[in-house]
Structures are given as C-alpha cells and as structure tokens.
Design a protein around this motif. Sequence first.
Motif, PDB file in Angstrom:
ATOM      1  N   ASN A  21     -22.627  38.043  42.135  1.00 29.75           N
ATOM      2  CA  ASN A  21     -23.083  36.658  42.084  1.00 29.75           C
ATOM      3  C   ASN A  21     -24.363  36.486  41.277  1.00 29.75           C
ATOM      4  OD1 ASN A  21     -21.121  35.000  43.705  1.00 29.75           O
ATOM      5  ND2 ASN A  21     -21.551  36.636  45.170  1.00 29.75           N
ATOM      6  N   LEU A  22     -25.233  37.472  41.267  1.00 30.67           N
ATOM      7  CA  LEU A  22     -26.397  37.385  40.387  1.00 30.67           C
ATOM      8  C   LEU A  22     -25.971  37.511  38.930  1.00 30.67           C
ATOM      9  CD1 LEU A  22     -29.131  39.398  42.324  1.00 30.67           C
ATOM     10  CD2 LEU A  22     -29.106  36.946  41.845  1.00 30.67           C
ATOM     11  N   ALA A  23     -24.972  38.364  38.664  1.00 33.64           N
ATOM     12  CA  ALA A  23     -24.465  38.503  37.296  1.00 33.64           C
ATOM     13  C   ALA A  23     -23.898  37.173  36.800  1.00 33.64           C
ATOM     14  CB  ALA A  23     -23.400  39.595  37.231  1.00 33.64           C
ATOM     15  N   VAL A  24     -23.084  36.529  37.615  1.00 30.43           N
ATOM     16  CA  VAL A  24     -22.486  35.254  37.216  1.00 30.43           C
ATOM     17  C   VAL A  24     -23.557  34.175  37.102  1.00 30.43           C
ATOM     18  CG1 VAL A  24     -20.875  33.433  37.900  1.00 30.43           C
ATOM     19  CG2 VAL A  24     -20.231  35.831  38.175  1.00 30.43           C
ATOM     20  N   ALA A  25     -24.513  34.167  38.022  1.00 27.26           N
ATOM     21  CA  ALA A  25     -25.587  33.166  37.961  1.00 27.26           C
ATOM     22  C   ALA A  25     -26.369  33.282  36.662  1.00 27.26           C
ATOM     23  CB  ALA A  25     -26.515  33.325  39.157  1.00 27.26           C
ATOM     24  N   LEU A  26     -26.644  34.506  36.230  1.00 28.40           N
ATOM     25  CA  LEU A  26     -27.379  34.703  34.975  1.00 28.40           C
ATOM     26  C   LEU A  26     -26.520  34.324  33.769  1.00 28.40           C
ATOM     27  CD1 LEU A  26     -29.290  38.041  35.687  1.00 28.40           C
ATOM     28  CD2 LEU A  26     -30.142  35.693  35.834  1.00 28.40           C
ATOM     29  N   ALA A  27     -25.233  34.655  33.835  1.00 24.04           N
ATOM     30  CA  ALA A  27     -24.327  34.274  32.746  1.00 24.04           C
ATOM     31  C   ALA A  27     -24.252  32.757  32.618  1.00 24.04           C
ATOM     32  CB  ALA A  27     -22.943  34.867  32.984  1.00 24.04           C
ATOM     33  N   ARG A  28     -24.276  32.062  33.740  1.00 21.75           N
ATOM     34  CA  ARG A  28     -24.236  30.599  33.722  1.00 21.75           C
ATOM     35  C   ARG A  28     -25.521  30.008  33.131  1.00 21.75           C
ATOM     36  NH1 ARG A  28     -20.745  28.036  37.684  1.00 21.75           N
ATOM     37  NH2 ARG A  28     -22.450  26.654  38.314  1.00 21.75           N
ATOM     38  N   ARG A  29     -26.568  30.808  33.070  1.00 22.11           N
ATOM     39  CA  ARG A  29     -27.829  30.373  32.470  1.00 22.11           C
ATOM     40  C   ARG A  29     -27.920  30.771  30.999  1.00 22.11           C
ATOM     41  NH1 ARG A  29     -28.090  30.311  37.549  1.00 22.11           N
ATOM     42  NH2 ARG A  29     -29.708  29.294  38.788  1.00 22.11           N
ATOM     43  N   GLY A  30     -26.844  31.294  30.457  1.00 24.78           N
ATOM     44  CA  GLY A  30     -26.802  31.591  29.034  1.00 24.78           C
ATOM     45  C   GLY A  30     -27.109  33.017  28.662  1.00 24.78           C
ATOM     46  N   LEU A  31     -27.342  33.894  29.648  1.00 25.36           N
ATOM     47  CA  LEU A  31     -27.598  35.290  29.343  1.00 25.36           C
ATOM     48  C   LEU A  31     -26.290  36.023  29.090  1.00 25.36           C
ATOM     49  CD1 LEU A  31     -30.271  34.385  30.853  1.00 25.36           C
ATOM     50  CD2 LEU A  31     -30.496  36.801  31.506  1.00 25.36           C
ATOM     51  N   ARG A  32     -26.345  37.031  28.273  1.00 30.44           N
ATOM     52  CA  ARG A  32     -25.175  37.881  28.054  1.00 30.44           C
ATOM     53  C   ARG A  32     -25.284  39.049  29.031  1.00 30.44           C
ATOM     54  NH1 ARG A  32     -22.832  40.988  22.714  1.00 30.44           N
ATOM     55  NH2 ARG A  32     -20.697  41.151  23.505  1.00 30.44           N
ATOM     56  N   VAL A  33     -24.322  39.123  29.932  1.00 33.25           N
ATOM     57  CA  VAL A  33     -24.397  40.044  31.071  1.00 33.25           C
ATOM     58  C   VAL A  33     -23.166  40.949  31.117  1.00 33.25           C
ATOM     59  CG1 VAL A  33     -24.677  40.216  33.577  1.00 33.25           C
ATOM     60  CG2 VAL A  33     -25.630  38.238  32.347  1.00 33.25           C
ATOM     61  N   ALA A  34     -23.396  42.221  31.387  1.00 34.90           N
ATOM     62  CA  ALA A  34     -22.314  43.163  31.662  1.00 34.90           C
ATOM     63  C   ALA A  34     -22.477  43.673  33.089  1.00 34.90           C
ATOM     64  CB  ALA A  34     -22.341  44.331  30.681  1.00 34.90           C
ATOM     65  N   SER A 221     -14.913  36.418  47.591  1.00 34.46           N
ATOM     66  CA  SER A 221     -14.516  37.793  47.265  1.00 34.46           C
ATOM     67  C   SER A 221     -13.018  37.976  47.432  1.00 34.46           C
ATOM     68  CB  SER A 221     -15.277  38.788  48.153  1.00 34.46           C
ATOM     69  OG  SER A 221     -16.665  38.722  47.907  1.00 34.46           O
ATOM     70  N   GLY A 222     -12.478  37.419  48.513  1.00 33.32           N
ATOM     71  CA  GLY A 222     -11.045  37.519  48.749  1.00 33.32           C
ATOM     72  C   GLY A 222     -10.228  36.765  47.718  1.00 33.32           C
ATOM     73  N   ALA A 223     -10.826  35.730  47.139  1.00 32.47           N
ATOM     74  CA  ALA A 223     -10.130  34.936  46.128  1.00 32.47           C
ATOM     75  C   ALA A 223     -10.274  35.522  44.728  1.00 32.47           C
ATOM     76  CB  ALA A 223     -10.661  33.501  46.141  1.00 32.47           C
ATOM     77  N   GLY A 224     -11.108  36.551  44.586  1.00 38.14           N
ATOM     78  CA  GLY A 224     -11.277  37.192  43.288  1.00 38.14           C
ATOM     79  C   GLY A 224     -12.152  36.430  42.323  1.00 38.14           C
ATOM     80  N   VAL A 225     -13.118  35.664  42.857  1.00 33.25           N
ATOM     81  CA  VAL A 225     -14.062  34.937  42.014  1.00 33.25           C
ATOM     82  C   VAL A 225     -15.443  35.013  42.659  1.00 33.25           C
ATOM     83  CG1 VAL A 225     -12.381  33.323  41.041  1.00 33.25           C
ATOM     84  CG2 VAL A 225     -13.548  32.749  43.184  1.00 33.25           C
ATOM     85  N   SER A 226     -16.454  34.641  41.888  1.00 36.83           N
ATOM     86  CA  SER A 226     -17.788  34.533  42.451  1.00 36.83           C
ATOM     87  C   SER A 226     -17.868  33.311  43.356  1.00 36.83           C
ATOM     88  CB  SER A 226     -18.823  34.411  41.332  1.00 36.83           C
ATOM     89  OG  SER A 226     -18.763  33.110  40.751  1.00 36.83           O
ATOM     90  N   VAL A 227     -18.959  33.204  44.087  1.00 34.09           N
ATOM     91  CA  VAL A 227     -19.134  32.028  44.936  1.00 34.09           C
ATOM     92  C   VAL A 227     -19.280  30.771  44.083  1.00 34.09           C
ATOM     93  CG1 VAL A 227     -21.666  32.146  45.118  1.00 34.09           C
ATOM     94  CG2 VAL A 227     -20.325  31.211  47.021  1.00 34.09           C
ATOM     95  N   PHE A 228     -19.746  30.924  42.849  1.00 34.91           N
ATOM     96  CA  PHE A 228     -19.886  29.770  41.952  1.00 34.91           C
ATOM     97  C   PHE A 228     -18.518  29.257  41.505  1.00 34.91           C
ATOM     98  CE2 PHE A 228     -23.702  32.385  41.475  1.00 34.91           C
ATOM     99  CZ  PHE A 228     -24.676  31.458  41.818  1.00 34.91           C
ATOM    100  N   TYR A 240     -27.931  32.172  45.816  1.00 33.92           N
ATOM    101  CA  TYR A 240     -27.876  33.098  44.685  1.00 33.92           C
ATOM    102  C   TYR A 240     -28.393  32.450  43.403  1.00 33.92           C
ATOM    103  CZ  TYR A 240     -25.898  37.172  46.902  1.00 33.92           C
ATOM    104  OH  TYR A 240     -25.744  38.290  47.680  1.00 33.92           O
ATOM    105  N   SER A 241     -28.257  31.150  43.279  1.00 40.01           N
ATOM    106  CA  SER A 241     -28.814  30.458  42.128  1.00 40.01           C
ATOM    107  C   SER A 241     -30.337  30.541  42.136  1.00 40.01           C
ATOM    108  CB  SER A 241     -28.359  28.997  42.132  1.00 40.01           C
ATOM    109  OG  SER A 241     -28.846  28.323  40.999  1.00 40.01           O
ATOM    110  N   VAL A 242     -30.936  30.307  43.297  1.00 42.20           N
ATOM    111  CA  VAL A 242     -32.394  30.378  43.414  1.00 42.20           C
ATOM    112  C   VAL A 242     -32.869  31.820  43.222  1.00 42.20           C
ATOM    113  CG1 VAL A 242     -34.356  30.027  44.961  1.00 42.20           C
ATOM    114  CG2 VAL A 242     -32.512  28.352  44.896  1.00 42.20           C
ATOM    115  N   ALA A 243     -32.119  32.793  43.776  1.00 38.68           N
ATOM    116  CA  ALA A 243     -32.490  34.198  43.613  1.00 38.68           C
ATOM    117  C   ALA A 243     -32.433  34.613  42.139  1.00 38.68           C
ATOM    118  CB  ALA A 243     -31.576  35.086  44.450  1.00 38.68           C
TER     119      ALA A 243
END
Length: 255
Positions: A21-34, A221-228, A240-243
């Motif tokens: 969720n931190l990875a997806v949150a950062l990606a949503r902010r425009g960062l390139r994340v692996a 997690s059970g649905a195979g997606v982030s909480v976002f 997780y957005s604030v974190a």
Amino acid sequence: MRIVGFCNLKGGVGKTTACQNLAVALARRGLRVAALDLDPQSNLTAGFGISVPEEHPYIYDFLLGDVSFEEVKVSREGVDVIPSTLDLAMAEMQIESQPGRDTLLRDALESAGLSGYDCVFCDSPPQLGIFTRNVLAASHEVIVPLESEFYSLAGLRLLSRTVELFRKRLNRGLAIGGVLLTRHNPKIIMNREVEKEVRSHFGDRVFSRYIRQNISLVEASGAGVSVFGYDPESNGALDYSVAADELLERWKNDG
C-alpha cells in the motif's frame, strides 16, 4: 533511487500490506516504484493479484542474473512488481551453498540499471533466512511494520541488533528508516503501552501516523488489489496515504 526493505522477524504484523500500500500510494503521487517479493509465501505477489505461469520467470531468476528486470516485472496499479512463487522455498536451499549468497539481490539491482526508479521496495520473509539477509544487504533503509502487542517488541529488538550487525559487516549505509504501527487502537491499554515504549526507544523514527484496524485492508488483499484500488475512501486508504506523505517528507529532509 532508494532501496527500502520491509522487515520484521515476527510474522503477521502487516509487513506485506504496508509494502504494497505504500508502494501504490507513492505511485499514485507520480513516483516510479518497483516492488520485489522475496518471500516464498508470495503474499505480495498474491496481494497484487498476480499469478505466475509455470514458464514465466520470477524473483529467483532475476537474483541469479538469468533474466533482466524488464523480462520479469509485472505492472500493477502503477507499480512494477517482481513476483515470487512457492518454488522460492526450494530455491533457498540451493542458494545457501553458493558463495556471495547474501549479496545476490544487491548485485542484481546494481546490474539492472534501475536509475529511472525513485524507489525499490523489497518485501522480506518473517525470519532471518537468506532472503531477509539479502534485503538487509541491499537496502538503504528498513521500514519495520509493528503490530501493537508485546510479542512484536521482541522481534523489533532482534531486528535492531541484526541491522547493527549488518551495518558493521556488510552494509554500512543501512538504517532503520521508520517504525510503522499497524492494527493500532489507542483505546486499548496494551496498544498504548507498546506505542509508548517504541516511541521512547526509537523517537522520531516512529511514524506519527499509525495504521488503524480496518477490514478493507484485509478484503483488498483477498481481492488482489491495494486498499486504494479496493476502497479508496476507507480508513486504511486514508492511513496509508498519510503515511506515504510522511515517508516522502522524511526522504526530502534526508536530502
């Protein structure tokens, strides 16, 4: 590029959930994340809804240098994921006898040419085996998700000693970048006492925002997606957005 390990030597503390969720949150902010899944349980891979076909390469092939990063990555929710499979448990026994076994990840990342990424997240198993050692040897910093109960404190102390050992012997730049309280409820006395002790020992390395208990995190997690992707209005998504914002601010202050 920052290489960030997600580590806790105790299982069930929300480590993989935090990594995803931190990875997806950062990606949503425009960062390139692996995000690299180095856990044979493959929870990060499943959490992103990735099923690895038998003929498809996975993290083990990347570690050995048999495939490039581009060949093995799978993109989900703006994050480039290097998946794992249960076969990694068998591969662990093969790697243990190889020279340089604790620096396979570091060597692979250095050879991969990932300068275009802002950060690489590495999810590790909940024990001090070869893949956790690889994460500690490769990372610039470690984020420690910590459930607010007393058994978690023992795992945190052990991890702290382990980080010190790796800093002395194998990775001088390694640091504990943050401790993130998960499934935290300040109304519970035990949770408050654990938080007090953690903050007294780690100070401002403890995230100011804790992650509340939230059913959407489990269901996502059970649905195979982030909480976002599952419920962007949930408490889990908010926390997780604030974190993620706090993590970016820390990186900015670190220079």
